[in-house]
Write an enzyme that holds these catalytic residues in place. Structure first.
Site, PDB file in Angstrom:
ATOM      1  N   TYR A  40      14.554   4.551 -12.724  1.00  0.00           N
ATOM      2  CA  TYR A  40      13.322   3.762 -12.868  1.00  0.00           C
ATOM      3  C   TYR A  40      13.451   2.820 -14.065  1.00  0.00           C
ATOM      4  O   TYR A  40      13.226   1.612 -13.958  1.00  0.00           O
ATOM      5  CB  TYR A  40      12.100   4.677 -13.039  1.00  0.00           C
ATOM      6  CG  TYR A  40      10.889   3.923 -13.532  1.00  0.00           C
ATOM      7  CD1 TYR A  40      10.228   3.018 -12.706  1.00  0.00           C
ATOM      8  CD2 TYR A  40      10.429   4.073 -14.852  1.00  0.00           C
ATOM      9  CE1 TYR A  40       9.135   2.288 -13.170  1.00  0.00           C
ATOM     10  CE2 TYR A  40       9.341   3.359 -15.318  1.00  0.00           C
ATOM     11  CZ  TYR A  40       8.702   2.469 -14.486  1.00  0.00           C
ATOM     12  OH  TYR A  40       7.628   1.732 -14.949  1.00  0.00           O
ATOM     13  N   LEU A  80       0.824  -1.224   0.000  1.00  0.00           N
ATOM     14  CA  LEU A  80       0.000   0.000   0.000  1.00  0.00           C
ATOM     15  C   LEU A  80       0.855   1.269   0.000  1.00  0.00           C
ATOM     16  O   LEU A  80       0.390   2.321   0.435  1.00  0.00           O
ATOM     17  CB  LEU A  80      -0.983   0.005   1.193  1.00  0.00           C
ATOM     18  CG  LEU A  80      -1.972  -1.172   1.236  1.00  0.00           C
ATOM     19  CD1 LEU A  80      -2.883  -1.071   2.470  1.00  0.00           C
ATOM     20  CD2 LEU A  80      -2.843  -1.218  -0.025  1.00  0.00           C
ATOM     21  N   SER A 126       8.177  -2.165 -19.240  1.00  0.00           N
ATOM     22  CA  SER A 126       7.732  -0.862 -19.740  1.00  0.00           C
ATOM     23  C   SER A 126       8.414  -0.527 -21.054  1.00  0.00           C
ATOM     24  O   SER A 126       9.559  -0.934 -21.295  1.00  0.00           O
ATOM     25  CB  SER A 126       8.103   0.195 -18.694  1.00  0.00           C
ATOM     26  OG  SER A 126       7.986   1.478 -19.241  1.00  0.00           O
ATOM     27  N   LYS A 161      13.778  -1.497 -14.454  1.00  0.00           N
ATOM     28  CA  LYS A 161      12.985  -2.404 -15.305  1.00  0.00           C
ATOM     29  C   LYS A 161      13.909  -3.224 -16.193  1.00  0.00           C
ATOM     30  O   LYS A 161      13.721  -4.426 -16.373  1.00  0.00           O
ATOM     31  CB  LYS A 161      12.010  -1.595 -16.178  1.00  0.00           C
ATOM     32  CG  LYS A 161      10.892  -0.934 -15.404  1.00  0.00           C
ATOM     33  CD  LYS A 161       9.897  -1.962 -14.893  1.00  0.00           C
ATOM     34  CE  LYS A 161       8.929  -1.393 -13.881  1.00  0.00           C
ATOM     35  NZ  LYS A 161       8.159  -2.378 -13.147  1.00  0.00           N
TER      36      LYS A 161
HETATM   37  P1  NAD Z   1       0.822   1.745  -8.971  1.00  0.00           P
HETATM   38  O1  NAD Z   1       1.795   2.518  -8.176  1.00  0.00           O
HETATM   39  O2  NAD Z   1      -0.574   2.198  -9.036  1.00  0.00           O
HETATM   40  O3  NAD Z   1       0.833   0.209  -8.513  1.00  0.00           O
HETATM   41  C1  NAD Z   1       1.977  -0.418  -7.982  1.00  0.00           C
HETATM   42  C2  NAD Z   1       1.554  -1.094  -6.698  1.00  0.00           C
HETATM   43  O4  NAD Z   1       2.693  -1.750  -6.133  1.00  0.00           O
HETATM   44  C3  NAD Z   1       1.052  -0.106  -5.632  1.00  0.00           C
HETATM   45  O5  NAD Z   1      -0.195  -0.568  -5.143  1.00  0.00           O
HETATM   46  C4  NAD Z   1       2.118  -0.128  -4.542  1.00  0.00           C
HETATM   47  O6  NAD Z   1       1.564   0.079  -3.272  1.00  0.00           O
HETATM   48  C5  NAD Z   1       2.701  -1.514  -4.736  1.00  0.00           C
HETATM   49  N1  NAD Z   1       4.093  -1.665  -4.298  1.00  0.00           N
HETATM   50  C6  NAD Z   1       5.160  -0.888  -4.594  1.00  0.00           C
HETATM   51  N2  NAD Z   1       6.268  -1.357  -4.025  1.00  0.00           N
HETATM   52  C7  NAD Z   1       5.913  -2.475  -3.344  1.00  0.00           C
HETATM   53  C8  NAD Z   1       6.618  -3.417  -2.539  1.00  0.00           C
HETATM   54  N3  NAD Z   1       7.909  -3.267  -2.280  1.00  0.00           N
HETATM   55  N4  NAD Z   1       5.934  -4.444  -2.008  1.00  0.00           N
HETATM   56  C9  NAD Z   1       4.606  -4.587  -2.220  1.00  0.00           C
HETATM   57  N5  NAD Z   1       3.886  -3.728  -2.970  1.00  0.00           N
HETATM   58  C10 NAD Z   1       4.528  -2.686  -3.525  1.00  0.00           C
HETATM   59  O7  NAD Z   1       1.442   1.629 -10.458  1.00  0.00           O
HETATM   60  P2  NAD Z   1       0.797   1.046 -11.786  1.00  0.00           P
HETATM   61  O8  NAD Z   1       0.641   2.175 -12.730  1.00  0.00           O
HETATM   62  O9  NAD Z   1      -0.353   0.195 -11.462  1.00  0.00           O
HETATM   63  O10 NAD Z   1       2.005   0.175 -12.306  1.00  0.00           O
HETATM   64  C11 NAD Z   1       2.097  -1.215 -12.070  1.00  0.00           C
HETATM   65  C12 NAD Z   1       3.407  -1.712 -12.641  1.00  0.00           C
HETATM   66  O11 NAD Z   1       3.472  -1.410 -14.036  1.00  0.00           O
HETATM   67  C13 NAD Z   1       4.640  -1.051 -12.019  1.00  0.00           C
HETATM   68  O12 NAD Z   1       5.647  -2.035 -11.877  1.00  0.00           O
HETATM   69  C14 NAD Z   1       5.044  -0.022 -13.050  1.00  0.00           C
HETATM   70  O13 NAD Z   1       6.416   0.250 -13.009  1.00  0.00           O
HETATM   71  C15 NAD Z   1       4.654  -0.715 -14.347  1.00  0.00           C
HETATM   72  N6  NAD Z   1       4.396   0.233 -15.442  1.00  0.00           N
HETATM   73  C16 NAD Z   1       3.493   1.241 -15.268  1.00  0.00           C
HETATM   74  C17 NAD Z   1       3.272   2.144 -16.310  1.00  0.00           C
HETATM   75  C18 NAD Z   1       2.311   3.299 -16.133  1.00  0.00           C
HETATM   76  O14 NAD Z   1       2.424   4.265 -16.882  1.00  0.00           O
HETATM   77  N7  NAD Z   1       1.380   3.246 -15.191  1.00  0.00           N
HETATM   78  C19 NAD Z   1       3.936   1.998 -17.531  1.00  0.00           C
HETATM   79  C20 NAD Z   1       4.834   0.941 -17.679  1.00  0.00           C
HETATM   80  C21 NAD Z   1       5.045   0.050 -16.632  1.00  0.00           C
HETATM   81  N1  UFG Z   2       3.259  15.776 -20.912  1.00  0.00           N
HETATM   82  C1  UFG Z   2       2.951  17.113 -20.936  1.00  0.00           C
HETATM   83  N2  UFG Z   2       2.525  17.688 -19.777  1.00  0.00           N
HETATM   84  C2  UFG Z   2       2.392  16.999 -18.614  1.00  0.00           C
HETATM   85  C3  UFG Z   2       2.719  15.626 -18.611  1.00  0.00           C
HETATM   86  C4  UFG Z   2       3.157  15.044 -19.771  1.00  0.00           C
HETATM   87  O1  UFG Z   2       3.065  17.768 -21.963  1.00  0.00           O
HETATM   88  O2  UFG Z   2       2.018  17.592 -17.594  1.00  0.00           O
HETATM   89  C5  UFG Z   2       3.695  15.139 -22.164  1.00  0.00           C
HETATM   90  C6  UFG Z   2       5.092  14.569 -22.095  1.00  0.00           C
HETATM   91  O3  UFG Z   2       6.036  15.565 -22.394  1.00  0.00           O
HETATM   92  C7  UFG Z   2       5.025  13.454 -23.138  1.00  0.00           C
HETATM   93  C8  UFG Z   2       3.570  12.981 -23.042  1.00  0.00           C
HETATM   94  O4  UFG Z   2       2.853  14.022 -22.419  1.00  0.00           O
HETATM   95  O5  UFG Z   2       5.242  13.989 -24.419  1.00  0.00           O
HETATM   96  C9  UFG Z   2       3.399  11.719 -22.208  1.00  0.00           C
HETATM   97  O6  UFG Z   2       3.993  11.920 -20.937  1.00  0.00           O
HETATM   98  P1  UFG Z   2       3.695  10.951 -19.707  1.00  0.00           P
HETATM   99  O7  UFG Z   2       4.457  11.484 -18.547  1.00  0.00           O
HETATM  100  O8  UFG Z   2       2.241  10.755 -19.527  1.00  0.00           O
HETATM  101  O9  UFG Z   2       4.279   9.557 -20.191  1.00  0.00           O
HETATM  102  P2  UFG Z   2       5.735   9.151 -20.679  1.00  0.00           P
HETATM  103  O10 UFG Z   2       5.583   8.676 -22.097  1.00  0.00           O
HETATM  104  O11 UFG Z   2       6.714  10.197 -20.420  1.00  0.00           O
HETATM  105  O12 UFG Z   2       6.083   7.940 -19.722  1.00  0.00           O
HETATM  106  C10 UFG Z   2       5.113   6.951 -19.342  1.00  0.00           C
HETATM  107  C11 UFG Z   2       5.430   6.495 -17.914  1.00  0.00           C
HETATM  108  C12 UFG Z   2       6.740   5.789 -17.886  1.00  0.00           C
HETATM  109  C13 UFG Z   2       6.712   4.670 -18.879  1.00  0.00           C
HETATM  110  C14 UFG Z   2       6.398   5.199 -20.252  1.00  0.00           C
HETATM  111  C15 UFG Z   2       6.306   4.085 -21.260  1.00  0.00           C
HETATM  112  O13 UFG Z   2       5.480   7.595 -17.033  1.00  0.00           O
HETATM  113  O14 UFG Z   2       6.957   5.260 -16.619  1.00  0.00           O
HETATM  114  O15 UFG Z   2       5.154   5.892 -20.229  1.00  0.00           O
HETATM  115  O16 UFG Z   2       5.475   3.091 -20.782  1.00  0.00           O
HETATM  116  F1  UFG Z   2       7.932   4.086 -18.899  1.00  0.00           F
END
Ligand code: NAD
Ligand code: UFG
Length: 358
Positions: A150, A35, A126, A154
């Site tokens: 980050y 959490l 990712s 990954k």
């Molecule tokens: P999120 O933060 O909503 O979910 C991650 C969950 O993991 C949270 O509920 C957090 O409490 C839990 N958590 C974190 N560290 C922990 C630990 N040490 N032990 C147990 N629980 C832990 O994020 P999300 O957007 O649902 O992302 C899920 C996964 O997908 C992550 O690994 C993230 O890196 C990956 N990912 C997300 C995105 C995105 O844009 N949301 C894109 C690419 C990859």
């Molecule tokens: N952007 C803005 N204003 C904002 C936020 C974002 O203009 O306030 C723009 C960024 O410059 C980018 C686009 O919106 O051009 C998308 O940005 P995001 O931050 O939403 O997403 P990213 O593509 O930068 O990255 C996301 C996640 C990463 C993940 C990646 C690929 O944050 O963790 O997608 O999965 F790795």
């Protein structure tokens, strides 16, 4: 008996939606989450949506003893591993926290899985592992490179999984490389709930639309793209969740298993998967401005914005080749940008303060 899946990070944004998809596909689930970036309210709402109480364990993936206990008490078929920290900026400020949580945590999980002889894993990777791509759309054979802790975390986990698969063919390790997950469950009951001011585009836009934030800054309008703003492959979180179910089905099929087989001996033989990276994206690029316009139309709200400097580390364009997922998993994203905006808006307008609105 149905296969039981341990969902680490299952209280989070993508994990909570995937819990619903897994339940609907007939799996039993156990959620394990510390959490740190989510709330019990999300778990409660998922339980309400599926009409039964979810088994939830509050725990950290770095806690080997607690994890061992979970594998002893439950007959786990495989793990969906979402748990991790995900804020790029925070990872630059606190690299050790990210390596500890995301890399050490995954090592602990894998060690406990090995000891329990559970070797089926779907890992949340990712598109960030592709860094600044040379070729678009990006397919899974593209070079990998990362520029922030980050992303490195990954990539390190992917390398670990690759090495593990090379040394022991009993492992089945699918790394799903997500592009840009957005949207929310169509009920409007669960969605993305950032702790502070959002870093990502879609939650920022929706918080401007609902009046929580005043104005969106668009980072750069001088990229070589359709309108000068960044282009990304936005994918609806429920499509993404279905992609996880498809990956699990694939894993079971490859191993000659059905969903009802819970015999560990047969679960670990005939393994042919090893390490398998798969993109989960739509294959379509949408610009920042296009997304702002679509959201404004869907919500009927004005979204004030200003252009500002490019954000450090951002790339111009990023979208997936979605062919491998289609060929292997028989999965493709179905939902449009309009549906992504509609569902985000339903969640945001019903829950202006996220899960604290309850
Ligand atoms: P999120 O933060 O909503 O979910 C991650 C969950 O993991 C949270 O509920 C957090 O409490 C839990 N958590 C974190 N560290 C922990 C630990 N040490 N032990 C147990 N629980 C832990 O994020 P999300 O957007 O649902 O992302 C899920 C996964 O997908 C992550 O690994 C993230 O890196 C990956 N990912 C997300 C995105 C995105 O844009 N949301 C894109 C690419 C990859
Ligand atoms: N952007 C803005 N204003 C904002 C936020 C974002 O203009 O306030 C723009 C960024 O410059 C980018 C686009 O919106 O051009 C998308 O940005 P995001 O931050 O939403 O997403 P990213 O593509 O930068 O990255 C996301 C996640 C990463 C993940 C990646 C690929 O944050 O963790 O997608 O999965 F790795």
């Amino acid at each position: 008996m149905k296969n039981k899946i341990l969902v680490t990070g299952g209280a989070g944004y993508i994990g909570s939606h995937t819990c619903i998809a897994l339940h609907e596909a007939g799996y039993d689930i156990v959620v394990y989450d510390n959490l740190s970036n989510s709330s019990r309210e999300a778990v409660r709402r998922v339980s309400t949506l599926i009409g039964q109480s979810i088994e939830f364990i509050e725990g950290d993936i770095r806690d080997a003893e607690l994890l061992k206990q979970v594998f002893t008490e439950h007959q786990i078929f495989g793990v969906m591993h979402f748990a991790g920290l995900k804020a790029v900026g925070e990872s630059v400020a606190k690299p050790l926290l990210y390596y500890n949580n995301n890399v050490s945590g995954t090592i602990t999980l894998l060690e406990v899985m090995a000891a329990a002889n559970v070797k089926n894993l779907v890992f949340s990777s990712s598109a960030t592992v592709y860094g600044d791509p040379d070729v678009l759309p990006i397919d899974e054979s593209a070079k990998r490179s990362c520029t922030n802790p980050y992303g490195q975390s990954k990539l390190m986990v992917e390398h670990m999984l690759q090495d593990l698969a090379a040394t022991d063919e009993g492992w089945n390790l699918i790394a799903l490389r997500y592009f840009n997950p957005v949207g929310a469950h169509p009920s409007g009951q669960i969605g993305e709930d950032p702790n502070d001011i959002p870093n990502n585009l879609m939650p920022y836009i929706s918080q401007v639309a609902v009046g929580k934030l005043k104005k969106l800054s668009i980072f750069g309008n001088d990229y070589a793209t359709v309108d000068g703003t960044g282009v990304r492959d936005f994918i609806h979180v429920t499509d993404l969740a279905q992609g996880h179910v498809a990956a699990l089905n694939y894993l079971e099929q490859q191993k000659g298993l059905t969903k009802d087989c819970s015999d560990k001996e047969s679960a670990n033989k005939n393994s042919t998967i090893g390490f398998l990276p798969i993109n989960l994206g739509t294959g379509k690029g949408t610009s920042v401005l296009e997304l702002v316009t679509a959201f404004s139309e869907v919500s009927g709200q004005d979204i004030p914005y200003q252009f500002s400097a490019r954000r450090a580390g951002d790339i111009a364009s990023c979208y997936a080749s979605a062919d491998k997922a289609k060929d292997l998993l028989n999965w493709e994203a179905k939902l449009s940008i309009t549906e992504m905006c509609q569902d985000t808006w339903r969640w945001q307008s019903k829950n202006p303060r996220g899960y604290h609105s309850a």
